[in-house]
Scaffold this motif. Structure first.
Motif, mmCIF file in Angstrom:
data_model
loop_
_atom_site.group_PDB
_atom_site.id
_atom_site.type_symbol
_atom_site.label_atom_id
_atom_site.label_comp_id
_atom_site.label_asym_id
_atom_site.label_seq_id
_atom_site.Cartn_x
_atom_site.Cartn_y
_atom_site.Cartn_z
ATOM 1 N N CYS A 27 0.734 -1.201 -0.204
ATOM 2 C CA CYS A 27 0.515 -0.077 -0.664
ATOM 3 C C CYS A 27 1.178 1.316 0.388
ATOM 4 C CB CYS A 27 -1.002 0.055 1.669
ATOM 5 S SG CYS A 27 0.241 -0.337 2.445
ATOM 6 N N SER A 28 0.499 2.033 0.159
ATOM 7 C CA SER A 28 0.959 3.396 -0.057
ATOM 8 C C SER A 28 0.989 4.608 1.675
ATOM 9 C CB SER A 28 0.999 4.207 -0.765
ATOM 10 O OG SER A 28 1.266 3.887 -2.415
ATOM 11 N N TRP A 76 6.330 2.789 1.056
ATOM 12 C CA TRP A 76 5.674 3.692 0.841
ATOM 13 C C TRP A 76 5.340 4.639 0.667
ATOM 14 C CZ3 TRP A 76 2.875 3.240 6.941
ATOM 15 C CH2 TRP A 76 2.396 2.240 6.922
ATOM 16 N N ASN A 86 -2.539 3.804 7.613
ATOM 17 C CA ASN A 86 -1.462 2.844 7.620
ATOM 18 C C ASN A 86 -0.454 3.234 8.394
ATOM 19 O OD1 ASN A 86 -3.161 1.695 5.115
ATOM 20 N ND2 ASN A 86 -1.769 2.256 4.046
#
Lengths: 191, 191
Positions: free
Chosen positions: B86-87, B137, B92
């Motif tokens: 994911c980024s 990321w 996150n």
DNA sequence: GCTCCTTTGTTGCTTAGTCAACATTTGAAA
DNA sequence: TTTCAAATGTTGACTAAGCAACAAAGGAGC
């Protein structure tokens, strides 16, 4: 010294043992979820995480694998009773009969649908296993053993098949007690 | 497109994946029964059913294996929260902090005796993992990311270490809520 | 009939794992 | 301290597993 059936597999290359183990595991778990005919070699190798070409290095086709699987299951039944590395004795014979009867009965109940289909395959495979085991038990005899071993093999398998097909099965012990002497009489000379 | 950490391992030769898996399984189960120092490479390869020489083809010694094992455990913690592919986003980041805190706390309680001994090994390994993940990321950023990623890495690890050493640990959520903004502020430009 | 797709076996070449042997190191008991 | 057994790394030659590509054989649907 004639090698016993178990020793043969144990000195195989570790990679071979591992690969066959993976194939067998995969196959058994696939058998639990669907019928034999609908299992492809792909299915087996995918689940086993081995290459498809590797499968063919070990088995001619999926029928050979089924055969191997039956052999292994029966072998397990034999080893559970420590019958694979020993010699002939009436008691060992009695336990062998028990093992075959229980094995076939299990096949009948657990693999109900597929059993009919493969009965003759099972019969051939198991009789060979019984014969080889008896020959091994009698390995030190000075007289030929193949005739008595053949008779005993067919008798034992026949008894087990008969028992596992009965509608109303008598108690296992009682059945074996009754059958045992008829088989043992042919092997008395080796006791 | 920079490869994410997970993809790298998945396109390895199946034999390599299998062998490493067997080694790791064996090692983890040995760790559960005795201390790290009393585990020999022999022990590991015997239980894994691979050749000792094969071990050395994958790991320099048992310390490298321990390192690898820690990496894998941490990676599992990361993937459980689907943070590996994911980024950057504040959410996150928050989950990453949670993951590190929980991982270190687990290490503290489960590997009580060995934890002291290996704390610095764990620290180095985990910080590298955090740094690599953050760098991944931020892979599309146009400005350099190594300074902010370094700061965030040390901050996160420091927080987790602090928490896991506390005598009276506050509620996990509360702790993270309080700590999160201090880390996030350094990464705001990438949100 | 025909097409399209899946499964089956097979092959030659590459890569990983096995093995036995060896020189070192280590640690514990005599 | 010496001794001895056990563990550590390393090597080169051999064997098994992986892979991609192929021809061929069903099987389902048009």
């Amino acid at each position: 010294m004639s090698p016993n059936p178990k020793e043969l597999e144990e000195k195989l290359d570790p990679r071979v043992k591992r690969t066959r183990g993976l194939i067998l595991q995969s196959f058994d778990s696939l058998l639990a979820e669907k019928g034999f005919e609908s299992i492809s070699v792909q299915d087996v190798t995918d689940k086993a995480q081995i290459n498809r070409a590797t499968f063919y290095a070990h088995f001619q086709d999926k029928y050979a694998l089924l055969d191997y699987s039956i052999q292994k299951m029966f072998m397990a039944e034999i080893e559970k009773r420590t019958l694979s590395v020993c010699s002939y004795s009436p008691n060992n014979l009695r336990n062998l009969i028990l093992a075959v009867v229980e094995f076939l009965s299990m096949m009948h109940s657990e693999c109900a649908q597929s059993h009919q289909q493969f009965e003759s395959l099972i019969e051939g495979t198991i009789k060979k296993q019984i014969f080889d085991l008896l020959s091994y038990w009698l390995r030190n005899s000075k007289v030929p053993t193949d005739i008595p071993a053949t008779v005993a093999t067919w008798a034992i398998y026949g008894l087990a098949s008969h028992y596992s097909h009965m509608k109303k099965r008598p108690a296992l012990e009682k059945f074996v007690d009754e059958a045992f002497p008829l088989v043992a009489v042919n092997l008395e000379q080796f006791a």
